[in-house]
Design a protein around this motif. Structure first.
Motif, PDB file in Angstrom:
ATOM      1  N   THR A  69       7.024   3.389 -13.675  1.00  0.00           N
ATOM      2  CA  THR A  69       5.722   2.962 -13.150  1.00  0.00           C
ATOM      3  C   THR A  69       5.816   1.611 -12.449  1.00  0.00           C
ATOM      4  OG1 THR A  69       5.165   2.094 -15.359  1.00  0.00           O
ATOM      5  CG2 THR A  69       4.325   4.290 -14.773  1.00  0.00           C
ATOM      6  N   LEU A  72       6.958   2.515  -9.108  1.00  0.00           N
ATOM      7  CA  LEU A  72       5.853   3.151  -8.388  1.00  0.00           C
ATOM      8  C   LEU A  72       4.929   2.105  -7.780  1.00  0.00           C
ATOM      9  CD1 LEU A  72       4.368   5.805  -7.687  1.00  0.00           C
ATOM     10  CD2 LEU A  72       3.157   5.594  -9.859  1.00  0.00           C
ATOM     11  N   TYR A  76       4.415   1.177  -3.797  1.00  0.00           N
ATOM     12  CA  TYR A  76       3.059   1.219  -3.242  1.00  0.00           C
ATOM     13  C   TYR A  76       2.729  -0.079  -2.516  1.00  0.00           C
ATOM     14  CZ  TYR A  76      -2.066   0.957  -3.165  1.00  0.00           C
ATOM     15  OH  TYR A  76      -3.372   0.783  -2.781  1.00  0.00           O
TER      16      TYR A  76
END
Length: 331
Positions: A69, A72, A76
């Motif tokens: 995460t 991630l 992003y």
């Protein structure tokens, strides 16, 4: 007498700006759509979770804090920064052309109208249930044809927007919850206020934005179509236009920056204007201007290679379409 036309240099500049703007507009819409809200960590019961937050109503957990995460979120943010930099660079390129556009006489659309149309386009309303139908549509016909209309045909202090009150526009407004047409307009100028008749917003300079719709067979039984702070008024003859082909063009505002316009097909505009000019109820002072506008726009439609005898105009009365040559001959 034939109207003046853009020079080769003006055409070259306009085409270049239109192409740049269309590329920026697509990139900007894609950036804003894919980067709504944010991605952030939230602590829940003593543990950190990655959340994708679109707005106060839409928040989704992407899982607890782990190497995956964290990667991630990093990807992003990196992608968002890269996309923003690209869109910003494209926008600055357009801004650099503004002084040239003004100097070359391409800056045609009045500033207030240009700002309102930009806001409606940014909010996804223009072309998705809202269309320019009044005199301002002539700027779009100019931009596509290279013809320059006489100032007397363009002078106006109001922007007419046709609302297609069938489900598409109503749904678009509903999805925005606390937003809508008036909110978009007021974002450009907070002095815009709704008048007592509810279909018109007026700013401190006396500039009008009118919201109109096709008149229903039984207006007395019609419910109010509240579309984000404004209620469109029914006008006779607009059923023809709401079903007519659309016409889009990139024009240049007085500030030298591009504006995307979604309008009614110039053939439909010309035929409708001619019909309005023959109505006994029409203000006599406006009748001649209506007729001249109809003739000028009909000529431009021919210049664009648009035929008046196609099935595309089936929403208009057949006898009106059949008399299109009479409209062109008018002075």
């Amino acid at each position: 007498m034939a109207p003046p036309e853009l020079s080769l240099d003006q055409r070259r500049q306009l085409i270049d700006v239109q192409q740049r703007f269309e590329a920026w507009r697509v990139a900007d819409k894609a950036f804003r759509e894919s980067n709504k809200g944010s991605m952030t960590w939230k602590r829940v019961n003593g543990k950190e979770y990655l959340y994708r937050i679109v707005n106060r109503y839409t928040q989704k957990s992407l899982g607890p804090r782990t190497a995956e995460t964290e990667k991630l979120k990093e990807d992003y943010m990196s992608s968002r920064t890269s996309q923003r930099a690209r869109v910003t660079k494209m926008r600055k390129g357009l801004e650099m052309t503004a002084p040239v556009n003004r100097a070359m006489g391409l800056a045609r659309v009045p500033r207030t109208a240009a700002n309102v149309l930009r806001a409606l386009d940014e909010d996804g309303l223009l072309g998705d249930g809202l269309f320019v139908v009044g005199t301002h549509a002539l700027y779009a016909y100019e931009a596509k044809s290279g013809v320059i209309f006489e100032p007397d045909l363009l002078a106006t202090r109001d922007l007419d927007l046709l609302a297609d009150v069938r489900s598409r526009l109503v749904l678009a407004i509903d999805e925005k919850k606390r937003s809508g047409i008036l909110a978009s307009i007021r974002r450009t100028d907070k002095s815009f206020e709704v008048q007592g008749d509810l279909f018109r917003a007026v700013n401190a300079d006396g500039y009008f934005v009118d919201l109109i719709r096709p008149m229903l067979k039984d207006e007395g039984a019609a419910g109010e179509y509240e579309l984000g702070g404004l209620v469109p008024v029914g006008v006779d003859g607009l059923k023809w236009l709401v079903n007519a082909p659309r016409f889009d063009a990139t024009v240049i505002g007085e500030d030298g920056l591009p504006v995307w316009m979604s309008c009614i097909d110039p053939r439909a505009f010309a035929l409708h204007k001619y019909w309005v000019s023959t109505r006994d109820s029409r203000d006599p002072l406006k009748k001649h201007r209506d007729a001249v506008q109809a003739s000028a726009v009909a000529s431009v439609a021919q210049l664009l290679g648009l035929r008046f005898d196609t099935k595309e105009l089936s929403s208009l009365p057949a006898d009106l379409v059949a008399n299109w040559r009479k409209i062109v001959r008018q002075s």
